[in-house]
Design an enzyme around this catalytic site. Structure first.
Site, PDB file in Angstrom:
ATOM      1  N   GLY A 166       0.799  -1.226   0.000  1.00  0.00           N
ATOM      2  CA  GLY A 166       0.000   0.000   0.000  1.00  0.00           C
ATOM      3  C   GLY A 166       0.830   1.274   0.000  1.00  0.00           C
ATOM      4  CG  HIS A 209      -8.534  -5.979  -2.944  1.00  0.00           C
ATOM      5  ND1 HIS A 209      -7.307  -5.443  -3.252  1.00  0.00           N
ATOM      6  CD2 HIS A 209      -8.332  -7.311  -2.802  1.00  0.00           C
ATOM      7  CE1 HIS A 209      -6.398  -6.418  -3.293  1.00  0.00           C
ATOM      8  NE2 HIS A 209      -6.991  -7.559  -3.019  1.00  0.00           N
ATOM      9  CG  ASN A 291       0.747  -9.764  -3.781  1.00  0.00           C
ATOM     10  OD1 ASN A 291       1.561  -8.923  -4.145  1.00  0.00           O
ATOM     11  ND2 ASN A 291      -0.394  -9.442  -3.200  1.00  0.00           N
ATOM     12  NE  ARG A 293       3.528 -11.295  -0.569  1.00  0.00           N
ATOM     13  CZ  ARG A 293       2.341 -10.925  -0.114  1.00  0.00           C
ATOM     14  NH1 ARG A 293       1.581 -11.784   0.556  1.00  0.00           N
ATOM     15  NH2 ARG A 293       1.857  -9.720  -0.328  1.00  0.00           N
TER      16      ARG A 293
HETATM   17  P1  ADP Z   1       0.229  -2.529  -3.147  1.00  0.00           P
HETATM   18  O1  ADP Z   1       1.075  -3.365  -4.075  1.00  0.00           O
HETATM   19  O2  ADP Z   1       1.000  -1.428  -2.504  1.00  0.00           O
HETATM   20  O3  ADP Z   1      -0.590  -3.347  -2.189  1.00  0.00           O
HETATM   21  P2  ADP Z   1      -2.010  -2.279  -5.011  1.00  0.00           P
HETATM   22  O4  ADP Z   1      -1.754  -1.845  -6.397  1.00  0.00           O
HETATM   23  O5  ADP Z   1      -2.208  -3.742  -4.776  1.00  0.00           O
HETATM   24  O6  ADP Z   1      -0.807  -1.743  -4.074  1.00  0.00           O
HETATM   25  O7  ADP Z   1      -3.240  -1.485  -4.394  1.00  0.00           O
HETATM   26  C1  ADP Z   1      -3.564  -1.547  -3.023  1.00  0.00           C
HETATM   27  C2  ADP Z   1      -4.944  -0.958  -2.784  1.00  0.00           C
HETATM   28  O8  ADP Z   1      -4.994   0.406  -3.242  1.00  0.00           O
HETATM   29  C3  ADP Z   1      -6.091  -1.627  -3.513  1.00  0.00           C
HETATM   30  O9  ADP Z   1      -6.585  -2.762  -2.824  1.00  0.00           O
HETATM   31  C4  ADP Z   1      -7.110  -0.514  -3.586  1.00  0.00           C
HETATM   32  O10 ADP Z   1      -7.753  -0.348  -2.341  1.00  0.00           O
HETATM   33  C5  ADP Z   1      -6.252   0.703  -3.826  1.00  0.00           C
HETATM   34  N1  ADP Z   1      -6.069   0.960  -5.284  1.00  0.00           N
HETATM   35  C6  ADP Z   1      -5.044   0.525  -6.047  1.00  0.00           C
HETATM   36  N2  ADP Z   1      -5.170   0.903  -7.332  1.00  0.00           N
HETATM   37  C7  ADP Z   1      -6.323   1.614  -7.404  1.00  0.00           C
HETATM   38  C8  ADP Z   1      -7.020   2.292  -8.485  1.00  0.00           C
HETATM   39  N3  ADP Z   1      -6.561   2.317  -9.729  1.00  0.00           N
HETATM   40  N4  ADP Z   1      -8.185   2.926  -8.161  1.00  0.00           N
HETATM   41  C9  ADP Z   1      -8.672   2.922  -6.905  1.00  0.00           C
HETATM   42  N5  ADP Z   1      -8.068   2.306  -5.861  1.00  0.00           N
HETATM   43  C10 ADP Z   1      -6.887   1.657  -6.099  1.00  0.00           C
END
Ligand code: ADP
Length: 458
Positions: A166, A209, A291, A293
């Site tokens: 995040g 998500h 991910n 893992r």
């Molecule tokens: P990380 O690799 O840091 O966990 P992610 O890309 O998996 O980052 O995104 C983590 C969270 O951020 C998602 O579960 C969602 O809540 C929010 N998020 C990520 N991308 C978007 C997007 N394009 N629009 C809205 N929310 C997003």
């Protein structure tokens, strides 16, 4: 090469979980631990334990030479990295393989390919998986970032290609803000991840998500259906379910199939998770990352499918083929997991490491508590605050929420402040029960004082 002795290069609840899986397969275990973790539960459970360095993770759990030396000294023939720490470190996976040991996870090249989030987007597109509208790849300068943002429309997110947990995500509402944020985001990503690469994604409004568990053996890949992880605080998951609520059969099938297709397209080996955003308004889903893992929330999938994911990944690392075909995998009922952290949810989630003076655990059919606790255990202050995960399984989602509420009542961890009061309040929340939640739901709910009100009533 069949694994006979597995070194666990992690700590806490996941180390306990890995030892249990290894034991079920008749594999001997070696627990690597820091000086601060000499008395943790996994050390007591493993056949052998080996100290890999002082308390700071950089000098112990994150030290590639120390972990490799521990494996060599104890005659381990495989290493399980758990989650976090070295689990998504391609250099580590490569070093393990070069030392002639089995790495419980995918090949180093796969970790590298998926670990770069901009490159992972390209891989997803090539496998026919829909991605969030955004830049084609990395944006190396402000002009390219602006062109991509204008094409998909503001607001957009600037994301760090090497980001995770995040972190490294910023919102730009217009061209000025983008121009201002881009250099700042680049230097922050460089400092935090050693890679200043950025890419642009359209901000999806109030998405859910949803993620899909996959398993692969290098040739075949299957999915184990989906999880809903929309309850998040600071983009970190708080409450997780299997499966997602209210998805129609067609969307579920397309979503899950796309994840297995992606895994197969990269010759994926081991357990992995393909993460998506789901737009309730349009019913569209978009890949965000993979991910490579085991994830914290894997138990909900285990509860509904009956598959021991950790045992499966160890078997695959030992050279065995997948033990299941897609049509042998089915979902039974609904499962929920909550993360019990040593944090005070009533005081901005301040960490609360302390001594566990007493412990009472919920019991019964369909109740599981994955943890690393015992009475008298002093929680070390050096690591993340996860104490355990309470997991319940019931025939329906409503019954699972009821079961979670009663399991939370039965769970007592004396001497600590934990996130249990948060989960009790959430289990009583009408919006959650009705499935009216998304990734932007929890933070405003907390800011509006709902938790304080709920705990005062109780
Ligand atoms: P990380 O690799 O840091 O966990 P992610 O890309 O998996 O980052 O995104 C983590 C969270 O951020 C998602 O579960 C969602 O809540 C929010 N998020 C990520 N991308 C978007 C997007 N394009 N629009 C809205 N929310 C997003």
């Amino acid at each position: 090469m069949a694994i006979r002795k597995l070194l666990v290069a992690n700590r806490g609840e996941i180390a306990v979980r890995i030892i249990r899986a290894a034991q079920s397969l008749g594999i001997r275990t070696v627990q690597a631990h820091s000086e601060a973790d000499a008395d943790m539960l996994a050390v007591r459970m493993a056949d052998e334990a080996v100290c890999v360095g002082p308390a700071p993770a950089a000098q112990s759990y994150l030290s590639v030479p120390a972990i490799l030396a521990a494996a060599e000294d104890t005659g381990a023939d495989a290493i399980h990295p758990g989650y976090g720490f070295l689990s998504e470190n391609a250099g580590f996976a490569r070093a393990v393989a070069e030392a002639g040991l089995a790495f419980v996870g995918p090949a180093a090249d796969t970790i590298e390919r998926m670990g770069d989030k901009a490159r992972a987007r390209e891989t997803a597109i090539a496998a026919g998986v829909p991605v969030v509208p955004g830049s084609a790849g990395r944006v190396e300068d402000a002009a390219t970032a602006l062109a991509a943002a204008q094409e998909v429309g503001f607001p957009v997110l600037l994301k760090a290609a090497a980001g995770g947990g995040g972190r490294g995500i910023r919102i730009a509402h217009d061209a000025d803000e983008l121009a201002q944020l881009a250099p700042q985001a680049r230097s922050e990503a460089q400092a935090a991840f050693g890679d200043g690469g950025l890419y642009v994604e359209k901000l999806i409004l109030n998405p859910r998500h949803i993620e899909v568990q996959v398993l692969g053996d290098g040739t075949q890949a299957v999915h184990c259906y989906e999880r809903e992880c929309s309850l998040q605080r600071r983009r970190q998951k708080v409450w997780e379910e299997a499966g997602a609520f209210g998805l129609d059969a067609q969307t579920r099938e397309a979503l899950c199939k796309s994840a297995a297709d992606l895994a197969r397209s990269v010759g994926y080996s081991g357990a992995g998770t393909v993460e998506y955003l789901y737009d309730d308004a349009s019913g569209a889903f978009y890949f965000i990352e993979m991910n490579t893992r085991i994830q914290v929330e894997h138990p909900v999938t285990e509860m509904v499918t009956g598959i021991d994911l950790v045992a499966e990944m160890i078997r695959i690392a030992g050279g065995e083929a997948l033990s299941l075909t897609q049509d042998q995998i089915a979902v039974n009922g609904h499962a929920i997991e909550v993360r019990v952290n040593a944090e005070d949810p009533l005081r901005q989630f301040m960490p609360f490491p302390g001594k566990l003076t007493s412990m009472r655990l919920p019991e019964g059919e369909g109740v599981r508590f994955d943890h690393f606790l015992y009475e008298g255990y002093q929680i070390p202050p050096f690591y993340d605050s996860l104490l355990g995960k309470l997991i319940v399984h019931a025939p329906s989602r409503g019954a699972a929420i009821d079961k979670m509420a009663s399991a939370l009542e039965a769970l007592e961890l004396g001497g600590l402040r934990t996130t249990i009061p948060l989960h009790k309040a959430l289990a009583a929340e009408a919006d959650l029960r009705a499935g009216r939640v998304h990734t932007q739901w929890l933070e405003p709910w907390l800011e509006a004082g709902n938790l304080t009100a709920a705990t005062e009533e109780a």
